[in-house]
Design a protein around this motif. Sequence first.
Motif, PDB file in Angstrom:
ATOM      1  N   SER A 266       0.630  -1.519   0.123  1.00 31.77           N
ATOM      2  CA  SER A 266      -0.194   0.288  -0.477  1.00 31.77           C
ATOM      3  C   SER A 266       0.946   1.480  -0.260  1.00 31.77           C
ATOM      4  N   ASP A 267       0.461   2.587  -0.728  1.00 29.72           N
ATOM      5  CA  ASP A 267       1.236   3.776  -0.823  1.00 29.72           C
ATOM      6  C   ASP A 267       0.378   4.569   0.604  1.00 29.72           C
ATOM      7  N   ALA A 268       1.138   3.829   1.374  1.00 27.52           N
ATOM      8  CA  ALA A 268      -0.169   4.816   2.515  1.00 27.52           C
ATOM      9  C   ALA A 268       0.612   4.977   4.073  1.00 27.52           C
ATOM     10  N   VAL A 269       0.788   5.473   4.773  1.00 27.47           N
ATOM     11  CA  VAL A 269       0.413   5.127   6.465  1.00 27.47           C
ATOM     12  C   VAL A 269      -0.592   4.782   6.929  1.00 27.47           C
ATOM     13  N   TRP A 270      -0.969   3.993   7.859  1.00 25.53           N
ATOM     14  CA  TRP A 270      -1.559   3.716   8.505  1.00 25.53           C
ATOM     15  C   TRP A 270      -2.024   4.747  10.201  1.00 25.53           C
ATOM     16  N   VAL A 271      -2.765   4.699  10.621  1.00 25.41           N
ATOM     17  CA  VAL A 271      -3.449   5.178  11.574  1.00 25.41           C
ATOM     18  C   VAL A 271      -4.304   4.809  12.237  1.00 25.41           C
ATOM     19  N   TYR A 272      -3.859   3.843  13.717  1.00 30.33           N
ATOM     20  CA  TYR A 272      -4.744   3.728  14.617  1.00 30.33           C
ATOM     21  C   TYR A 272      -5.196   4.532  15.679  1.00 30.33           C
ATOM     22  N   ASP A 273      -5.817   5.106  16.381  1.00 30.60           N
ATOM     23  CA  ASP A 273      -6.543   5.318  17.594  1.00 30.60           C
ATOM     24  C   ASP A 273      -5.679   4.235  18.994  1.00 30.60           C
ATOM     25  N   CYS A 274      -4.781   4.333  19.915  1.00 38.04           N
ATOM     26  CA  CYS A 274      -4.460   3.466  20.940  1.00 38.04           C
ATOM     27  C   CYS A 274      -5.813   3.883  21.869  1.00 38.04           C
ATOM     28  N   ASN A 275      -6.416   4.782  21.708  1.00 38.53           N
ATOM     29  CA  ASN A 275      -7.479   4.722  23.088  1.00 38.53           C
ATOM     30  C   ASN A 275      -8.543   4.059  22.256  1.00 38.53           C
ATOM     31  N   ASN A 276      -8.663   4.301  20.674  1.00 38.27           N
ATOM     32  CA  ASN A 276     -10.046   3.690  20.719  1.00 38.27           C
ATOM     33  C   ASN A 276      -9.505   2.338  18.790  1.00 38.27           C
ATOM     34  N   PHE A 277      -8.267   1.320  19.156  1.00 36.59           N
ATOM     35  CA  PHE A 277      -8.073   0.846  19.170  1.00 36.59           C
ATOM     36  C   PHE A 277      -9.335  -0.457  18.035  1.00 36.59           C
ATOM     37  N   THR A 278      -9.166  -0.546  16.535  1.00 39.60           N
ATOM     38  CA  THR A 278      -9.606  -1.558  15.807  1.00 39.60           C
ATOM     39  C   THR A 278      -9.373  -1.669  13.900  1.00 39.60           C
ATOM     40  N   PRO A 279      -8.851  -2.201  14.866  1.00 41.19           N
ATOM     41  CA  PRO A 279      -7.993  -3.103  13.662  1.00 41.19           C
ATOM     42  C   PRO A 279      -8.342  -2.996  11.843  1.00 41.19           C
ATOM     43  N   LEU A 280      -9.115  -3.839  12.025  1.00 40.46           N
ATOM     44  CA  LEU A 280      -9.677  -3.750  10.263  1.00 40.46           C
ATOM     45  C   LEU A 280     -10.473  -2.294   9.611  1.00 40.46           C
ATOM     46  N   SER A 281     -10.030  -1.586  10.838  1.00 39.69           N
ATOM     47  CA  SER A 281     -10.256   0.040  10.408  1.00 39.69           C
ATOM     48  C   SER A 281      -9.258   1.157  10.452  1.00 39.69           C
ATOM     49  N   PRO A 282      -8.542   1.069   9.454  1.00 34.54           N
ATOM     50  CA  PRO A 282      -7.410   1.916   9.997  1.00 34.54           C
ATOM     51  C   PRO A 282      -8.015   2.961   9.557  1.00 34.54           C
ATOM     52  N   ARG A 283      -7.038   4.970   9.292  1.00 38.24           N
ATOM     53  CA  ARG A 283      -7.406   5.772   8.376  1.00 38.24           C
ATOM     54  C   ARG A 283      -5.905   5.987   7.655  1.00 38.24           C
ATOM     55  N   ALA A 284      -6.386   6.405   6.554  1.00 35.41           N
ATOM     56  CA  ALA A 284      -4.734   6.038   5.434  1.00 35.41           C
ATOM     57  C   ALA A 284      -4.516   7.071   5.449  1.00 35.41           C
ATOM     58  N   ILE A 285      -2.701   7.839   5.209  1.00 39.76           N
ATOM     59  CA  ILE A 285      -2.247   8.386   4.661  1.00 39.76           C
ATOM     60  C   ILE A 285      -1.666   7.997   3.742  1.00 39.76           C
ATOM     61  N   PRO A 286      -2.593   8.814   2.444  1.00 37.85           N
ATOM     62  CA  PRO A 286      -0.985   8.477   0.860  1.00 37.85           C
ATOM     63  C   PRO A 286       0.019   9.029   1.249  1.00 37.85           C
ATOM     64  N   VAL A 287       1.054   7.637   1.022  1.00 35.21           N
ATOM     65  CA  VAL A 287       1.956   8.455   1.001  1.00 35.21           C
ATOM     66  C   VAL A 287       2.648   7.372  -0.544  1.00 35.21           C
ATOM     67  N   GLU A 288       2.949   8.254  -1.297  1.00 37.97           N
ATOM     68  CA  GLU A 288       4.316   7.500  -2.608  1.00 37.97           C
ATOM     69  C   GLU A 288       5.498   7.095  -3.152  1.00 37.97           C
ATOM     70  N   GLY A 289       4.694   5.605  -2.930  1.00 36.53           N
ATOM     71  CA  GLY A 289       6.516   4.909  -2.425  1.00 36.53           C
ATOM     72  C   GLY A 289       6.654   4.349  -1.165  1.00 36.53           C
ATOM     73  N   MET A 290       5.365   4.209  -0.113  1.00 40.69           N
ATOM     74  CA  MET A 290       5.960   4.216   1.258  1.00 40.69           C
ATOM     75  C   MET A 290       6.639   3.339   0.768  1.00 40.69           C
ATOM     76  N   GLU A 291       7.844   3.124   2.218  1.00 44.41           N
ATOM     77  CA  GLU A 291       8.029   2.003   2.636  1.00 44.41           C
ATOM     78  C   GLU A 291       7.970   0.924   3.339  1.00 44.41           C
ATOM     79  N   ASP A 292       8.011  -0.357   3.560  1.00 45.40           N
ATOM     80  CA  ASP A 292       7.613  -0.774   5.004  1.00 45.40           C
ATOM     81  C   ASP A 292       8.447  -1.013   5.515  1.00 45.40           C
TER      82      ASP A 292
END
Lengths: 463, 675
Positions: A266-292
């Motif tokens: 994925s070309d994205a950074v995925w974000v979770y909230d620690c206080n409301n951890f929802t593993p299947l619905s992270p938010r995406a921040i698009p990042v071209e050529g993201m190196e995992d």
Amino acid sequence: MIAAIAILAVSCEKDNGGRLGAVTQNVEGMTGNTLNVAGRQDKTVEIPLDGITGGLTVSVRGEDAHWLAAVANNAKDGIVVTVRGGYVGEADRLGIITVESGKDRIQIQVVQKSIGGMPQMVILNEGQYGYGTAELSVVNYDGTVTWNAFEKANNMPLGDVGQSITYLDGKYFVVLGNSNQIKVVDPLTMKLLGTIDFTAPSSPCFIVPLNDTEAIVSDYNQKLTKINYKNYTVVENIDLSGAPSFFYINKMTRVGDKIFCAAIGSDAVWVYDCNNFTPLSPRAIPVEGMEDTEKMIEDRNGNLWVYGSYGPDGYPKLYCIDTDTEQVVYSYEVPVVQPGDAEKYVAGAAVDKISYNRMDTDGTRGKLYFLMKTLLDAATDRSVDAVYSFDVDTHELKEYCRLPELGMMYGMGISPDGGVYLLDCLDYSAQRGYAKHYKPDGSHTDLRVGIFPSMIHFTEYEN
Amino acid sequence: MRLALIIRSMKRLLSIFFLPVLFGVPASAQSGDGLRTVDIDSVRVTGKSMDRAEGVSAGVRTSVISGEALQVNRSRSLAELLGGNSTVYIKSLGRGAASTASFRGTAPSHTKVTWNGITLNPSMSSTFDFSQVPVFFMDDVTLYHGGADLRHGTGAIGGSVDIANRPDWTDTTHLRAMLEYGSFQTYTGAVNLRFMGQKSLFKTGVYHQQSDNDYRYLNKIFRLEPFEERRKDAQYNQSGLMQEAYFRTGDHSMLSSGLWLMYGRRYIPKVIISNITRHDIDNDYSLKFYTGYDHAEGRHEFSLKAAYLLDVLDYEIKHIGETWQPQDGSFNRMQGVQLKGDYRYRRSEKLSFGASVRYARDFIYAAGDTIRPSLDPDDNYRPVVRAGRNVADLGADIEWKPRKRLQLSAQAVGEANDGDLAPAFSTGVLYDIFPQHLTIKGSASYNHKFPSLNDIYWIPGGNPDLLPEKGFTYDATLTFMSKIGRALYFRSEATVYLMNVDNWIMWLPRDGYHESGAYVWSPVNINDVLSCGTELMAEVNLLLRDLRMKFRANYAYTRSENRNSNFELDGTRHMQLPYVPLHQANGLLSAEWKNIFLNWQVSYTGKRYITRDESYETPGYCIHDIEIGYNRVAKGGFAVTPGIVINNVFDEYYESTRYYPMPLRSISGSLTVSF
């Protein structure tokens, strides 16, 4: 791990009609007339001097006394002593501070103890897959190395395929991918404190704390694992096969109450909230050529820097993410000079990326460090690997340190004071590799460690 | 009377089933060299360990696995047989699991394996899995040490293993059946049927073995406190059928044919320093078939042989648990056709010439089943490799006995491997210093091995620019044998050798861009290896009235090291290669008193380094196995042989491969019937 120790002792000789006067003794670390100082950090100590008034004259003498400084503190009728930390000599060193005021004269003896035998870093060696040769190498400040530190302390091997080492809750959590296990290790003794066993299909990688008791473990399978790092148990296996558009999560960084994840596919950074951890619905921040595989770095301003790429050749591109708004607020394409650009294609130019990059920062978190290839000779296209630094505030990119005689880079760590350490697995042919400490001039000190050294933990970050 | 009737009926019945199955030709004839079979009164001692096939250097060290060893190991694999009865080093993940063999400190891929003259090395990896060959099917197993065996083309840099079946026209056995039950729910059943007419001979072998293989051991490395556990993921089953047929087509000629089918399904054991969260399962199918014609008349001998080989490896992975199940596995298929012709002209008893021509065509298909979901549905990682290779070689040899005690030989092969040409040669000398007592022989040879098809074509990383591995072997063997009195016979051998293997191939990550940002694994010619050592063998045969005893012992000292540094910090120079023991020894004591027989096999393997810089090692071990049995022969040739085998008598924990424990003490009982 290593608490700085400062023991000050002041001896005084007060010429006051032949009477020896007293000096204040309730200074931290002062014992009798001997002052012992030890530690990695510079130490500054205020010493009030009873019975001395008026202008003070302070002088310092001792063995190579550039490490010791003292100035008068006339406002408080005392002196301020500064000792440079990180002394790694074989023997203790001695300095004398002389304080004079009129006829009064006081001498303070300062002894700095060496930290050479104290651990500077712990290196995780991945080991050969299926051979159980993952190990910890402890490197002391004086350059001595303890191989197989875990095995020596516990009379058992560490495990198979060391993936990561994380300092958490005052302990080392060492993830062993092919052992499907996390070993919890005491930093002082290297004794095993406990294990976290994965019995579901797993290939665990990295750990990031979720809250005061739980942490998330990334996995080369399409899952996450929630563990309790207090009682060393697996809390939950989290199936990510329903997660959006990525295969598995690799590197993770916690900033504030958020966990930022780099995921393959994925070309994205995925974000979770620690206080409301929802593993299947992270938010995406698009990042071209993201190196995992690259570490995501929180800078001193609270922003998150991630390593992406641009163009058909995948040259490095640095992205700065505002962790509050979860927006990319700045990006920087690392300029790479092509052979056709005769004017710029000269020795010293950055001409290529390297296959297996690493990114890190120093103790100030003001710079990002990553690897590129620097041209040595335009006529022959000969180049050398080099560490480049990027200032997070001025956005200045410059070559930081060249890396001659580097075999196969398998990990990189920047020490808190900006020292460059490259982990060299040589030719990846199952032999002990090296931790190479490169100086700015390209010279290097090589420390032989374990097989496939892959990750450095600097003990200074434990304070 | 009734028994004879039953036997005749069975013969007739079985003939109907098996006669039409195959027709064929005799196995290649073996000839002795300067040391012939020795008869000392009623003790018949074969100098088999000196036997060699024509076309092999007169100076090569040869060892033949004894009949006693074949008997002791009849329900075991060829890997176990060689591990306990030769100086070949076997690296194994456990009983039933992958096992490789290496000579004199070379790589397993440098060991050539042939069955009745047909090369069996898989074309994909070149490394033969010795765990997949049941000893029960074998009549002869002969080892050629060093690189002097050029009969089947190049490739035997370390040595070669000849597996042979032979038509024994004097054997009157019709059926031999064995049932065995042992520890860990190990069941073995095997039947050998034999039909012989005046001009034809048919042999049918059927074999099946299955085992839970869940032996107990003490795990000292996964927890702070040692704990006992059962071996997981080591179960296997293996079935095979071998059909041989021989027809004497005249006084001087014979047709022979062989079909060998094997099926195996085995779990791949894991390193015991791991929580097991998946099962790896290997399904192996193989078919080997040859047919040939041999003719020997006057001064001329020639043979023709054609063979077809098929090997299928279907590798599956099953994950444990309810979470996401990745699709992993692979499917590999190898096919090969081999044609060969040999001719020998015996000008006189002193001089003979040989010539051979050989052609082989290999073809592989390999497909990975790993699917990695990504944003791009076409981006699934499913590499498929289709590749083939043509190999042709021409060989010639000469054997000359200029004097009664002296033999000289020379062989040369020119090989064309997909257009690349490479020569190989060997020379040998043998001299009987004191005939029947003391002999010295020596050889010098040059051999090479072309990269495997995996090395060249694997995706990603195959390297078409690889150079062949190549090397010289020099060895000398002194043989002493003596008859002491009427009952004792002694024979011993001492060999010293020196070998170098250049352009040694290893798979290493290469600095090339990959979509994942990782290195690409690729084979490279990285090492030049020097191997030197000594091999000792001693054998004693004793006959005292009803007591027959035979003791044979082997010892090998092997120093095999990397000769060069590839860079300044290379820590592998002059270091012992991984999994090459410096010391290795074994012995087999066989005793027979009246109808009772005893076999005691001891094998010692010294410590082995597991990394290239000697930084990690696995300890040595010494294992004892005992077999005791009773052979009852009734009238009519009906024989019943019950027996008990105790393996690892002293219950020693040991590992052939580091952190892969082998079984502690185990026991099995068998019953063999023959008539």
